[in-house]
Design a protein around this motif. Structure first.
Motif, PDB file in Angstrom:
ATOM      1  N   SER A   1      29.546  43.122  42.560  1.00  0.00           N
ATOM      2  CA  SER A   1      30.693  42.777  41.733  1.00  0.00           C
ATOM      3  C   SER A   1      31.968  43.392  42.288  1.00  0.00           C
ATOM      4  O   SER A   1      31.941  44.430  42.947  1.00  0.00           O
ATOM      5  CB  SER A   1      30.501  43.282  40.292  1.00  0.00           C
TER       6      SER A   1
ATOM      7  N   ARG B   1      36.367  43.600  40.930  1.00  0.00           N
ATOM      8  CA  ARG B   1      37.397  43.193  39.986  1.00  0.00           C
ATOM      9  C   ARG B   1      38.739  43.174  40.703  1.00  0.00           C
ATOM     10  O   ARG B   1      39.186  44.208  41.216  1.00  0.00           O
ATOM     11  CB  ARG B   1      37.478  44.111  38.772  1.00  0.00           C
TER      12      ARG B   1
ATOM     13  N   TYR C   1      43.530  39.815  35.630  1.00  0.00           N
ATOM     14  CA  TYR C   1      42.322  40.305  36.286  1.00  0.00           C
ATOM     15  C   TYR C   1      41.372  39.151  36.603  1.00  0.00           C
ATOM     16  O   TYR C   1      41.378  38.117  35.919  1.00  0.00           O
ATOM     17  CB  TYR C   1      41.591  41.301  35.391  1.00  0.00           C
TER      18      TYR C   1
ATOM     19  N   GLN D   1      37.331  39.295  37.163  1.00  0.00           N
ATOM     20  CA  GLN D   1      36.053  39.983  37.278  1.00  0.00           C
ATOM     21  C   GLN D   1      35.073  39.048  37.969  1.00  0.00           C
ATOM     22  O   GLN D   1      34.824  37.940  37.477  1.00  0.00           O
ATOM     23  CB  GLN D   1      35.528  40.389  35.908  1.00  0.00           C
TER      24      GLN D   1
END
Length: 124
Positions: free
Chosen positions: A16, A18, A79, A81
């Motif tokens: 992951s 961000r 943002y 994600q």
């Protein structure tokens, strides 16, 4: 208006990241904010969008269910994600701002301001 994207990097598949995009000026809350990406040799493509006041979001089919776009108007920041990353997500990611619309627009030409891009590399 200046947009500054950050948060890119190198990550393994399944990981992951961000991304953040900070926008200068006092009008951030009036902008629809989009994320796009461009891989080497390919055209810039739509990834995600969040309308002004966060009323609507939309995603490309390739990232739906894995990516989530959000915004914090108090911080002039949008943002992205990104979860369950795949090698095909490798690209330079750009944030963009569009004035005078409430719609979750997806075309490159509909956006008025662009950030400089941040590199995302997903290794297999």
């Amino acid at each position: 208006v200046q947009l500054q994207a950050s948060g890119g990097g190198l990550v393994q598949a399944g990981g992951s990241l961000r991304l953040s995009c900070v926008t200068s000026g006092r009008s951030f809350s009036t902008y629809t904010m989009g994320w796009f990406r461009q891989a080497p040799g390919k055209e810039r493509e739509f990834v995600a969008v969040i309308s002004r006041q966060g009323g609507a979001t939309s995603y490309s089919d390739s990232v739906k269910g894995r990516f989530a776009v959000s915004r914090d108007d108090s911080k002039n920041t949008v943002y992205l994600q990104m979860n369950s990353l795949k090698p095909e997500d490798t690209a330079v990611y750009y944030c963009a701002a569009a004035r005078n619309t409430y719609r979750p627009i997806q075309r490159v030409n509909d956006y008025d301001y662009w950030g400089q891009g941040t590199q995302v590399t997903v290794s297999s």
